[in-house]
Design an enzyme around this catalytic site. Structure first.
Site, short mmCIF file in Angstrom:
data_model
loop_
_atom_site.label_atom_id
_atom_site.label_comp_id
_atom_site.label_asym_id
_atom_site.label_seq_id
_atom_site.Cartn_x
_atom_site.Cartn_y
_atom_site.Cartn_z
N SER A 16 9.37 1.12 -5.99
CA SER A 16 8.36 0.13 -6.33
C SER A 16 8.95 -1.28 -6.19
CB SER A 16 7.82 0.40 -7.74
OG SER A 16 6.69 -0.38 -8.01
N GLU A 49 -8.55 -6.72 1.64
CA GLU A 49 -9.27 -7.82 2.26
C GLU A 49 -8.86 -7.98 3.72
OE1 GLU A 49 -9.07 -11.52 0.11
OE2 GLU A 49 -8.77 -10.49 -1.79
N HIS A 71 3.45 1.28 -2.91
CA HIS A 71 2.14 1.76 -3.39
C HIS A 71 1.10 1.50 -2.29
CE1 HIS A 71 3.75 2.06 -7.52
NE2 HIS A 71 4.29 0.88 -7.32
#
EC number: 3.4.15.6
Length: 298
Positions: A155, A173, A197
């Site tokens: 992460s 987006e 992720h």
């Protein structure tokens, strides 16, 4: 010379030839494991077991650095239990919260002696703020380069691997400059920009935005419970349940990134995209892709 790319529509003889080539890159003992977060800590623990094995298995001396976390003792303790259960010879936490601690002779001695370093998740800006340009980071960097240390980051610990680092941003987006916040990472694999992720949080747009701003770097998006294992010979191999997405701007012909407003859509021409899953390989410098051997029919 244009990089060689495996076309999965090739004829069977060509695929069989590639199967032999696939066996050629041999894993060196130490490696850098870049994990997309949320790795399995309960069941098979394949990614964590791979790190444990590369760090020396039953002879492993593993140092956990939870500096990215707001609860370093809790998250560090979780990994201690996991690696002790696996049978590591020694596991310890280096609870480094301030840069001054990176000058400690005890901390430096631990990092000179250990066989594996694990960077936990949390906040990548916090992690870089504590470790960047310190004796601790120099020891880790030199020992990784020398093949003396296996390093893993999950992460936030994965996000810091490149020189250019994704510090935050949006998701889902159209690519644009405001979609990604960039900062300086730890530069352990300076050629890459890592996002984690990845498909789980719909981050393709922001990785493309980052690559458009830095077209001399390779974008790597890693899904949860998925790992890109970087070998010292330049190959990376995919482990885990998801995929690793490669955004390669080597042959990019145009981007409007330097000339548009922060919220205007980006134009990026001639990007090359690879989606890699378990066992697939990619060469960081040759830009060559090879399929997993088990997918090639004999």
């Amino acid at each position: 010379m244009a990089p060689k790319v495996v076309d999965r529509r090739n004829t069977m003889p060509q695929l069989q030839a590639k199967s032999l080539e696939m066996r050629t890159p041999q894993a060196t003992k130490t490696a850098v494991l870049v994990i997309g977060g949320a790795e399995d800590k309960v069941h098979g623990r394949e990614i964590l077991r791979t790190f444990f094995g590369r760090a020396g298995a039953s002879k492993a001396y593993i140092t956990i650095i939870p500096s990215a976390s707001r609860e370093p003792a809790i998250i560090g303790g979780r990994y201690i239990r996991i690696f002790e259960e696996m049978g590591a010879e020694k596991v310890e936490i280096l609870d480094i919260r301030e840069r001054e601690q990176c000058e400690s002779s005890q901390v430096k001695a631990s990092l000179e002696a250990c066989s594996g370093v694990f960077l936990t998740g949390g906040d990548q800006l916090r992690l870089c703020g504590v470790l960047s340009d310190t004796p601790v980071m120099e020891i880790i960097r030199q020992r990784v380069r020398g093949g003396q240390l296996t390093l893993a980051g999950t992460s936030a610990g994965a996000a810091v691997m490149g020189h250019h680092m994704i510090a935050g941003g949006g998701s889902g987006e159209t690519p644009n400059r405001s979609l990604v916040d960039m900062a300086t990472g730890l530069g352990l694999i300076p050629e890459v920009i890592v996002d984690q992720h990845f498909h789980n949080r719909n981050r393709m747009g922001r990785l493309i935005s980052a690559v458009a701003a830095h077209p001399d770097r390779l974008g790597i998006g890693i899904d949860e419970d998925t790992c890109a294992v970087f070998e010292r010979d330049g190959w990376l191999q995919v482990l885990g349940k998801g995929s690793v997405t490669i955004v390669d701007p080597t042959e990019l012909t145009h981007t409007n990134e330097p000339h548009v407003g922060a919220n205007e859509p980006l134009t990026v021409h001639n990007l090359r995209l690879h989606i890699l899953s378990y066992g697939d390989r990619f060469h960081l410098y040759q830009r060559t892709v090879l399929p997993a051997v088990h997918r090639i029919s004999s």
